[in-house]
Design an enzyme around this catalytic site. Sequence first.
Site, PDB file in Angstrom:
ATOM      1  N   THR A  42       0.860  -1.179   0.000  1.00 20.50           N
ATOM      2  CA  THR A  42       0.000   0.000   0.000  1.00 20.50           C
ATOM      3  C   THR A  42       0.901   1.236   0.000  1.00 20.50           C
ATOM      4  OG1 THR A  42      -0.164  -0.104   2.419  1.00 20.50           O
ATOM      5  CG2 THR A  42      -1.941  -1.134   1.148  1.00 20.50           C
ATOM      6  N   VAL A  44       1.090   4.569   1.323  1.00 19.48           N
ATOM      7  CA  VAL A  44       1.617   5.307   2.476  1.00 19.48           C
ATOM      8  C   VAL A  44       2.592   4.430   3.255  1.00 19.48           C
ATOM      9  CG1 VAL A  44       1.053   6.511   4.618  1.00 19.48           C
ATOM     10  CG2 VAL A  44      -0.438   6.763   2.625  1.00 19.48           C
ATOM     11  N   CYS A  45       2.212   3.175   3.440  1.00 22.09           N
ATOM     12  CA  CYS A  45       3.062   2.250   4.193  1.00 22.09           C
ATOM     13  C   CYS A  45       4.411   2.044   3.516  1.00 22.09           C
ATOM     14  CB  CYS A  45       2.365   0.904   4.345  1.00 22.09           C
ATOM     15  SG  CYS A  45       0.768   0.992   5.175  1.00 22.09           S
ATOM     16  N   THR A  46       4.405   1.990   2.207  1.00 20.02           N
ATOM     17  CA  THR A  46       5.652   1.813   1.465  1.00 20.02           C
ATOM     18  C   THR A  46       6.606   2.968   1.730  1.00 20.02           C
ATOM     19  OG1 THR A  46       4.549   0.515  -0.250  1.00 20.02           O
ATOM     20  CG2 THR A  46       6.636   1.549  -0.843  1.00 20.02           C
ATOM     21  N   MET A  49       7.921   2.632   5.464  1.00 19.38           N
ATOM     22  CA  MET A  49       8.941   1.598   5.606  1.00 19.38           C
ATOM     23  C   MET A  49      10.251   2.064   4.980  1.00 19.38           C
ATOM     24  SD  MET A  49       8.215  -1.115   7.285  1.00 19.38           S
ATOM     25  CE  MET A  49       6.770  -1.626   8.175  1.00 19.38           C
TER      26      MET A  49
END
Length: 208
Positions: A42, A44-46, A49
């Site tokens: 996804t 935003v998560c990418t 991280m």
Amino acid sequence: MALRIGDTAPDFKIETTQGEISLHDWAGDSWVFFFSHPADFTPVCTTEMGRTSQLADEFAKRNVKPLGLSTDTVEEHNKWILDVNDTQKTNLQFPIVADPDLKIAKLYEMIHPSESDTQAVRSVYIIDPNKKIRLMITYPMSVGRNFDEILRVIDALQTSDANKIATPADWTPGDKVIIPPSISNEDAKGMFPQGWDELRPYLRLTKV
């Protein structure tokens, strides 16, 4: 029971992208930046991280170990890490907890039903070397974290612990700090021989 600042961070044993870990043993004498994200692959998560990975040296400098979590599997995490490295131009080295049964997400109150029943919100726990929870921040799924602020609060906590001070609004390393009202002027003379600015009897600013 709700988790609160000052509580011992609940220990757990779980599979991660770097094998099985037990939180307390894995943390050792380090601080921990434990953070959850809703799902692999996804957008935003990418970026989050990737940003955590890009800041690896900054975390290491502060003796902080990052630990990610989502409710995906180790297999999914490992595939996603390749995408994170490619799109964010990094080399992600920290472990990501696999929590498909929501065990740890529920233990750490990362499931907020108004957001999702199966995916974690963006929770942050800063855990100190004594395994105490020192800070908690929760972001909604649509808002990425501010990593400048995460590093800033770690700096503030570590500076406070080392010098028995408090930090004012918007404090960053190098700014003046506050001598707490619980420390008398007499005691402060020994603790802060550099002196201080006294704006009020309860508001004393000094450098550390």
